[in-house]
Design an enzyme around this catalytic site. Structure first.
Site, mmCIF file in Angstrom:
data_model
loop_
_atom_site.group_PDB
_atom_site.id
_atom_site.type_symbol
_atom_site.label_atom_id
_atom_site.label_comp_id
_atom_site.label_asym_id
_atom_site.label_seq_id
_atom_site.Cartn_x
_atom_site.Cartn_y
_atom_site.Cartn_z
ATOM 1 N N GLY A 148 0.822 -1.210 0.000
ATOM 2 C CA GLY A 148 0.000 0.000 0.000
ATOM 3 C C GLY A 148 0.854 1.257 0.000
ATOM 4 N N HIS B 105 -2.000 -7.413 2.076
ATOM 5 C CA HIS B 105 -2.009 -8.074 3.389
ATOM 6 C C HIS B 105 -3.138 -7.621 4.305
ATOM 7 C CE1 HIS B 105 0.039 -5.086 6.147
ATOM 8 N NE2 HIS B 105 0.364 -4.556 4.979
ATOM 9 N N CYS C 203 4.904 4.303 20.007
ATOM 10 C CA CYS C 203 5.985 4.377 20.987
ATOM 11 C C CYS C 203 7.263 4.767 20.261
ATOM 12 C CB CYS C 203 6.158 3.025 21.664
ATOM 13 S SG CYS C 203 7.460 3.034 22.888
HETATM 14 N N1 PLP Z 1 -2.596 3.186 4.315
HETATM 15 C C1 PLP Z 1 -3.347 2.760 5.334
HETATM 16 C C2 PLP Z 1 -4.646 3.433 5.630
HETATM 17 C C3 PLP Z 1 -2.923 1.676 6.113
HETATM 18 O O1 PLP Z 1 -3.671 1.261 7.137
HETATM 19 C C4 PLP Z 1 -1.685 1.065 5.801
HETATM 20 C C5 PLP Z 1 -1.173 -0.032 6.639
HETATM 21 O O2 PLP Z 1 -1.484 -0.137 7.809
HETATM 22 C C6 PLP Z 1 -0.955 1.545 4.711
HETATM 23 C C7 PLP Z 1 -1.434 2.602 3.991
HETATM 24 C C8 PLP Z 1 0.344 0.913 4.318
HETATM 25 O O3 PLP Z 1 0.126 -0.321 3.689
HETATM 26 P P1 PLP Z 1 1.351 -1.346 3.519
HETATM 27 O O4 PLP Z 1 1.617 -1.917 4.864
HETATM 28 O O5 PLP Z 1 0.858 -2.377 2.555
HETATM 29 O O6 PLP Z 1 2.473 -0.570 2.976
#
Ligand code: PLP
Length: 386
Positions: free
Chosen positions: A73, A202, A326
């Site tokens: 993402g 994932h 943290c």
């Molecule tokens: N954007 C949002 C809203 C997310 O919750 C996350 C991951 O927690 C990401 C982007 C990043 O995704 P990735 O872990 O696949 O890079």
């Protein structure tokens, strides 16, 4: 006997679905061809990537030609935002919200340090976007609006279709980080004005290390990874075939489960939330009650630390998540809670439970059975309570 683990941290990551694993396995053994090769090893694999692209497009309601596979993402977000900036010679303006994931927030900070203009729109105490603030934002063809579809901590949903229309009316483009929304909210991108959308494997029961970017036909952005001709020249590098196949299968499954996500999973989430609010003293929900993902609840418990809750839950084999980050030993409440104006005494105990189609009634029972005791135990230790 193996102890039962209760996993309620599905917004962090999800279990790979057995069907996804099964679909991937041949591509980790006998189907090892390079999709760019002319021979049959390549051809078979190429065909499977085409199928996966179609499966992703079917979930999103777009055409397969509009899907580019990425590694996660975060890469999709970067590809969209940096790709937009690179198509413009000068300074661009990126407008986002104060509650974006670090994948967008930190990227914007980095672009700002390179001379681009960045602006943040705030949220109200329920985590809803302050749409009226957008009236004062200058927009033109050098502007990209990037707003998440759903918040990872609270599950609160932003009106992205309306935001995309607002962007277009003023000549700007619109990107949404839909990493948390995909598979939980029905989508039909062909009917929207959204130009770019990021998703991650994932979070929807595919493995880590694969994602996708939707690029609406006719939208121009520069390639992020330059090199080979893969992904229509938009993302160089030999394809991660097994994971792409897994992502395709996960999207196919998500499409079949989307209704139960909004009925069965939502019912479990609602029961969990109602139980926590009723039985734990000083419990407050964070985020709007209805404009929310069906799988997420975020609850704060007055005067206690989220980390304490997580550790005591972990002792009972229950996985949840705290909003706090943290950093170098100091416990800062999350930027999302701060942006919503949640008081410090509550923000520190923000606890997220995020469910999935694998969550059961007995999982919810187990959390409800233990949480009142955890809260009262930690409250007795709190220096703020006499
Ligand atoms: N954007 C949002 C809203 C997310 O919750 C996350 C991951 O927690 C990401 C982007 C990043 O995704 P990735 O872990 O696949 O890079």
């Amino acid at each position: 006997m193996e102890e039962k683990l209760i996993y309620l941290d599905n917004n962090a990551t999800t279990a790979v679905a057995p069907e996804v694993l099964e679909a991937m396995l041949p591509f980790l053994s006998r189907q090892y061809g390079n999709p760019s090769s002319m021979h049959r090893f390549g051809g078979m694999v190429r065909h499977s990537i085409d199928t996966a692209r179609q499966q992703v497009a079917d979930l999103l309601g777009c055409t397969p030609q509009e899907i580019i596979f990425t590694s996660c993402g975060s890469e999709s977000d970067s590809m969209a935002i940096v790709g937009f900036s690179k198509t413009h010679k000068g300074r661009t303006r990126i407008v986002s919200s104060s509650v974006e994931h670090p994948a967008v927030r930190n990227l914007c900070a980095s672009l700002k340090s390179e001379g681009h203009e960045t602006m943040e729109i705030g949220v109200d105490p329920k985590g809803l976007l302050r749409m009226e603030m957008l009236d004062h934002v200058p927009m033109d063809q050098d502007t990209l609006l990037s707003f998440m579809w759903a918040n990872n901590e609270t599950g609160v949903i932003f009106p992205v279709e309306e935001l995309a229309k607002t962007a277009h009316a003023k000549g700007a483009l619109f990107h949404t980080d839909a990493v948390q929304a995909v598979g939980k909210i029905p989508m039909n991108l062909a009917k929207t004005e959204i130009d770019l959308l990021s998703l991650s494997g994932h979070k929807i029961h595919a493995p880590k290390g694969v994602g996708a970017l939707y690029i609406k036909k006719g939208t121009r952005i520069s390639p992020f990874l330059v090199g080979g001709h893969q992904e229509h020249g938009m993302r160089a590098g030999t394809e991660n075939v097994a994971s792409i196949v897994g992502l395709g299968k996960a999207c196919e499954l998500a499409k079949t489960h989307i209704e139960s996500e909004n009925t069965t999973v939502k019912k479990l989430r609602d029961r969990l939330e109602a139980g926590l609010l009723a039985t734990c003293e000083g419990a407050h929900r964070n985020g709007d009650a209805s404009l929310r993902l069906p799988n997420t609840t975020n609850v704060s418990f007055e005067f206690i630390e989220g980390e304490g809750i997580l550790l005591l839950l972990d002792e009972k084999n229950i996985a949840a998540s705290s909003g706090s980050a943290c950093t170098s030993g100091s416990l800062e409440p999350s930027h999302v809670m701060m942006a919503m104006g949640v008081p410090y005494t509550l923000a520190h105990s923000s606890t997220r439970f995020s469910l999935s189609r694998y969550t059961t009634d007995s999982d919810v029972d187990a959390v409800l059975a233990i949480m009142p005791a955890i809260v009262s135990r930690l409250r007795k230790l709190s220096p703020y309570v006499k």
